[in-house]
Design a protein around this motif. Structure first.
Motif, short mmCIF file in Angstrom:
data_model
loop_
_atom_site.label_atom_id
_atom_site.label_comp_id
_atom_site.label_asym_id
_atom_site.label_seq_id
_atom_site.Cartn_x
_atom_site.Cartn_y
_atom_site.Cartn_z
N GLU A 52 0.74 -1.32 0.42
CA GLU A 52 -0.34 0.09 0.29
C GLU A 52 0.72 1.69 0.11
O GLU A 52 0.40 2.09 -0.24
CB GLU A 52 -0.96 -0.02 1.06
N ILE A 55 2.23 1.61 -3.21
CA ILE A 55 1.04 2.17 -4.72
C ILE A 55 0.72 4.29 -4.18
O ILE A 55 0.46 4.38 -4.92
CB ILE A 55 -0.38 1.13 -4.07
N SER A 56 1.02 4.29 -3.47
CA SER A 56 0.80 5.58 -2.25
C SER A 56 1.25 6.28 -3.26
O SER A 56 1.35 7.57 -3.89
CB SER A 56 0.28 5.76 -0.46
N ARG A 58 3.19 5.25 -6.08
CA ARG A 58 3.01 5.46 -7.22
C ARG A 58 2.29 6.89 -7.64
O ARG A 58 2.48 7.59 -8.91
CB ARG A 58 2.86 4.18 -7.68
N LYS A 59 0.94 6.90 -6.69
CA LYS A 59 0.15 8.02 -7.45
C LYS A 59 0.83 9.65 -7.08
O LYS A 59 0.76 10.36 -7.56
CB LYS A 59 -1.20 7.75 -5.79
N GLY A 63 7.69 6.15 -9.05
CA GLY A 63 7.38 5.20 -9.85
C GLY A 63 8.17 3.48 -9.76
O GLY A 63 8.23 3.29 -10.34
N ASN A 65 9.32 0.46 -8.57
CA ASN A 65 8.81 -0.95 -9.84
C ASN A 65 9.41 -2.35 -8.80
O ASN A 65 9.47 -3.19 -9.65
CB ASN A 65 8.87 -0.62 -10.61
N LEU A 94 -1.97 -7.03 -6.63
CA LEU A 94 -1.38 -5.96 -6.11
C LEU A 94 0.08 -5.43 -7.17
O LEU A 94 -0.59 -5.09 -8.12
CB LEU A 94 -1.58 -5.57 -5.15
N SER A 97 -1.03 -6.00 -11.54
CA SER A 97 -1.68 -4.98 -11.62
C SER A 97 -0.82 -3.74 -11.64
O SER A 97 -1.39 -2.94 -12.92
CB SER A 97 -2.98 -5.26 -10.82
N HIS A 98 -0.31 -3.40 -10.48
CA HIS A 98 0.74 -2.15 -10.64
C HIS A 98 2.17 -2.64 -11.43
O HIS A 98 2.72 -1.89 -11.22
CB HIS A 98 0.44 -2.27 -9.20
N LYS A 99 2.61 -3.79 -12.13
CA LYS A 99 3.50 -3.89 -11.95
C LYS A 99 4.75 -3.54 -11.52
O LYS A 99 5.75 -2.48 -11.18
CB LYS A 99 4.21 -3.25 -13.55
N VAL A 100 4.83 -4.06 -10.47
CA VAL A 100 5.77 -3.98 -8.91
C VAL A 100 6.18 -5.62 -8.22
O VAL A 100 5.73 -6.23 -7.92
CB VAL A 100 5.04 -3.97 -7.97
#
Length: 273
Positions: A52, A55-56, A58-59, A63, A65, A94, A97-100
Motif C-alpha cells: 500500500e 501504491i501511495s 506511485r500515485k 514509479g 517497481n 496488486l 496489476s501495478h507491475k511491482v
C-alpha cells in the motif's frame, strides 16, 4: 540501472545458491519489470502495508517497481491463490496489476559481509569478528567478536537499547549487572538454534531474537547470557545498509520503507501512584 542489472549485482555478492534448502530467496513475483530502471523500496517483510505504501508513492509520481525484502513472501508450496485471502493472493494481485516486482534475500544475505549479522557486529563495534557457524571462507551465520575494552553487562544492555531501540529487551540469567563483558556473539532474527555453537565460541553474551523459555534455561546452564532484542530490531538495520549500498549504485530511486514497522505492542503497567 535496470532491475535485471541490479539483481545480477546483488546475486554476485549474496548468491541465492547459498540459501538453505528450506528457504525461498530470489524472485517471489516478477511481473515483467526486469528491463525497467530500478526504483526500489527496501523492507524487512513484504506485507500488504508495504505494498500500500508503494501504491501511495506511485500515485505521488514515484514509479516504484521493485520491493526488495529480507523475508520471503512465499515460504511453502502454494495450493491456490485468491485475491481476497488478505495475504499472498492479494499481494500477487496488486503486484501484477501495478507491475511491482517482489524479490527477497534471506539466508544468503544472512551469511555475507555487510549482511544481517555483520551489520549487528558493526553497530556494537565488535572487533576481530568471525562467523559463529562458518559456511565458506570468511562467511557464515552469526558473528562473534570482542570489545576493544571491558564493559559491564549494564553498559552492554544500554548500548543495545540505545542503538537498536527494541520495544522489549529480555535477558537471562539475571547476572550481576556489573559483570564484565569482553566477548559477544550476535545473530539477527531467530538465532536460538545456535546457542551451543555460541557457547563453544567463548562468547559471554549472545544477542539474537525469538528465544523460548527453555532456550533461556539452556543458556543459563551453559553460562551464557542470552539477550533477546526482537526479530525486527536485530534485522531492520541490515535493510538500512542495503539502502546505502543500492544508493551507491546511483539508482533512480531507493528508500527504506516507512510502513515496515514492528507491529507488536507491549503492555506496560505504570508504577506511578
Amino acid at each position: 540501472m535496470k532491475i535485471v542489472d541490479l539483481i545480477d549485482w546483488f546475486e554476485s555478492w549474496a548468491n541465492p545458491d547459498w540459501q538453505e534448502s528450506w528457504d525461498n530467496s530470489g524472485w517471489q513475483i516478477e511481473p515483467g519489470v526486469l528491463q525497467e530502471d530500478a526504483k526500489v523500496l527496501i523492507c524487512l517483510t513484504p506485507t500488504l502495508a508495504v505494498m500500500e505504501e508503494v501504491i501511495s508513492l506511485r500515485k505521488q509520481g514515484i514509479g516504484i517497481n521493485l520491493i526488495f525484502a529480507h523475508h520471503p513472501l512465499i515460504f511453502n508450496p502454494l495450493k491456490s491463490l485468491r485475491g481476497d485471502d488478505g495475504c499472498i493472493g492479494e499481494m500477487a494481485q496488486l503486484a501484477f496489476s501495478h507491475k511491482v516486482g517482489i524479490y527477497t534475500a534471506h539466508t544468503n544475505f544472512d551469511q555475507v559481509q555487510d549482511g544481517t549479522a555483520d551489520v549487528l557486529a558493526q553497530i556494537l563495534q565488535l572487533q576481530e569478528v568471525t562467523p559463529v557457524i562458518p559456511t565458506q571462507p570468511g562467511l557464515g551465520y552469526g558473528r562473534v567478536g570482542n570489545f576493544s575494552s571491558l564493559i559491564t553487562l549494564q553498559q552492554f544492555l544500554e548500548v543495545i537499547q540505545n542503538r537498536l531501540c527494541p520495544p522489549n529487551l529480555i535477558f537471562s540469567p539475571h547476572a550481576d549487572f556489573q559483570q564484565k563483558i569482553s566477548r559477544v556473539a550476535v545473530l539477527g532474527g531467530s538465532g536460538a538454534s545456535f546457542i551451543e555453537a555460541v557457547a563453544k565460541s567463548g562468547a559471554q553474551a549472545y544477542l539474537t531474537s525469538d528465544c523460548k523459555f527453555h532456550q533461556f534455561q539452556e543458556s543459563r546452564d551453559r553460562g551464557l547470557i542470552l539477550i533477546d532484542a526482537g526479530h525486527y530490531a536485530t534485522e531492520r538495520p541490515s535493510c538500512n545498509r542495503l539502502v546505502q549500498k543500492f544508493d551507491s549504485l546511483n539508482l533512480s530511486w531507493v528508500k527504506l520503507s516507512q510502513k515496515d514497522e514492528d507491529f507488536r505492542q507491549f503492555f506496560q503497567i505504570s508504577t506511578q501512584s
